[in-house]
Scaffold this active site. Sequence first.
Site, PDB file in Angstrom:
ATOM      1  CB  ILE A  11       0.493  12.575 -50.987  1.00  0.00           C
ATOM      2  CG1 ILE A  11       0.938  12.189 -52.395  1.00  0.00           C
ATOM      3  CG2 ILE A  11      -0.957  13.035 -50.991  1.00  0.00           C
ATOM      4  CD1 ILE A  11       0.154  11.027 -52.980  1.00  0.00           C
ATOM      5  N   GLY A  12       1.170  13.347 -48.040  1.00  0.00           N
ATOM      6  CA  GLY A  12       0.691  13.683 -46.701  1.00  0.00           C
ATOM      7  C   GLY A  12       1.310  12.778 -45.667  1.00  0.00           C
ATOM      8  N   GLY A  14       0.509  11.127 -41.505  1.00  0.00           N
ATOM      9  CA  GLY A  14      -0.344  10.958 -40.342  1.00  0.00           C
ATOM     10  C   GLY A  14       0.457  10.417 -39.181  1.00  0.00           C
ATOM     11  CG  PHE A  16      -0.644   5.112 -36.563  1.00  0.00           C
ATOM     12  CD1 PHE A  16       0.033   4.802 -35.397  1.00  0.00           C
ATOM     13  CD2 PHE A  16      -1.950   5.570 -36.459  1.00  0.00           C
ATOM     14  CE1 PHE A  16      -0.576   4.930 -34.165  1.00  0.00           C
ATOM     15  CE2 PHE A  16      -2.570   5.705 -35.238  1.00  0.00           C
ATOM     16  CZ  PHE A  16      -1.873   5.386 -34.080  1.00  0.00           C
ATOM     17  CB  SER A  17       1.065   5.672 -42.580  1.00  0.00           C
ATOM     18  OG  SER A  17      -0.144   6.415 -42.711  1.00  0.00           O
ATOM     19  CD  GLU A  18       7.001   9.313 -45.146  1.00  0.00           C
ATOM     20  OE1 GLU A  18       7.090  10.415 -44.574  1.00  0.00           O
ATOM     21  OE2 GLU A  18       7.935   8.792 -45.779  1.00  0.00           O
ATOM     22  CB  VAL A  19       0.333   9.159 -48.295  1.00  0.00           C
ATOM     23  CG1 VAL A  19      -0.165   8.686 -49.661  1.00  0.00           C
ATOM     24  CG2 VAL A  19      -0.509   8.539 -47.185  1.00  0.00           C
ATOM     25  CE  LYS A  34      -2.211   4.570 -44.080  1.00  0.00           C
ATOM     26  NZ  LYS A  34      -3.626   4.412 -43.721  1.00  0.00           N
ATOM     27  CG  ASP A 129     -10.636   8.821 -38.499  1.00  0.00           C
ATOM     28  OD1 ASP A 129     -11.232   9.826 -38.044  1.00  0.00           O
ATOM     29  OD2 ASP A 129      -9.415   8.819 -38.734  1.00  0.00           O
TER      30      ASP A 129
END
Length: 424
Positions: A11-12, A14, A16-19, A34, A129
């Site tokens: 999905i996406g 970042g 510090f993580s991927e979803v 996540k 954020d």
Amino acid sequence: MMKNYKAIGKIGEGTFSEVVKMQNLRDGNYYACKQMKQHFESIDQVNNLREIQALRHLNPHPNILTLHEVVFDRKSGSLALICELMDMNIYELIRGRRHPLSEKKIMHYMYQLCKSLDHMHRNGIFHRDVKPENILIKQDVLKLGDFGSCRSIYSKQPYTEYISTRWYRAPECLLTDGFYTYKMDLWSAGCVLYEMASLQPLFPGANELDQISRIHDVIGTPTGKTITKFKRSRAMSFDFTFKKGSGIPLLTASLSPQCLSLLHAMVAYDPDERITAHQALQHPYFQEQRAAEKQAPARPRRKASALCPKRPVAPELLSNNWQPAQEGSKQKQPLKQEEDHPRRHGPAYVMALPKLKLSGVTKQPSYSSPALQSVFAPGTTRKVPVLRPPKCVGPNQKTDTQKDIQPNLRQYRRPTVERRGGGY
């Protein structure tokens, strides 16, 4: 436990993580996983993860992303948060549109966003954020997600200076050495409101100096009193050439005076003069939303909600007569991405979620105001509810709200490092 899930697609991603979209093989339902890039050595390290603490403390709430499971693999040191799957985020909703959302739709979404912020602030947490990518939508229901940068309101200042995506960063975050409060979330929400109404960011600064310059071009330079206040918490001295400010661009002439009134209250330069989330909910702009809520049939309460203690609210805050606020609070730094640690051996399992740690006293300091008491009631005891994963979650159903139409408005490139794709 991850063997019970099947990966469907990314999905996406970042910093510090991927979803990843996942399907539960036991019940066939879809979830957002996540996956943290950081490796964890122990359960204690996982328990101290701020995002888990916050989601545990804030759930259940209709406008906060639901956390279903936390899966920690001791052998590999990997950690995954299994959350409800949403259709899209606000950025994806407005990207590529030729015409802005209707004001009724904007009102509907902003009311839900203010509800999520009010619930969060009342529970001693602020997000730090708030931006379109972290505001998620499913079938017209809005939920706030990504609590990786959140802080406890009761933790000691100064906080991290460089926090939140630049375009949505409040002046106090730019001009002080970490002396800002939960009011920064309201500034960010105001920027989101403008972006939904105009399809363009309000303050698209290229760097921090440009960010401040763009704020001054629109709002004007702050008063001497505000500058003095900021200078007390800044090692370096700064002075601004006086600017009156052009005012918030009226790119959407159809916006009502009440909507513009709320927007100006959210982006007040001085945080002590900025509206709170609870006051925003009482603003005349949301009169229709409040009336619809009263007329709606009572929904059956979830069992977990019975464990959430009721918090008293100052009588002044229950009034429909909206007035600007003068109050504030406090917080600290985002989760740091650490180097890989030696991996420990052991089975993967679902861990118990931790209790939220609210350091220091339980009474929030408030700024003086002749007509308003602190939103956070003194002496309130906060018991963290036990999070129970629901047995069944509806399958993911895409809405037909996103349009693939080329925009004719001026487009901006968003910061590559800070802008996260996708949503969860």
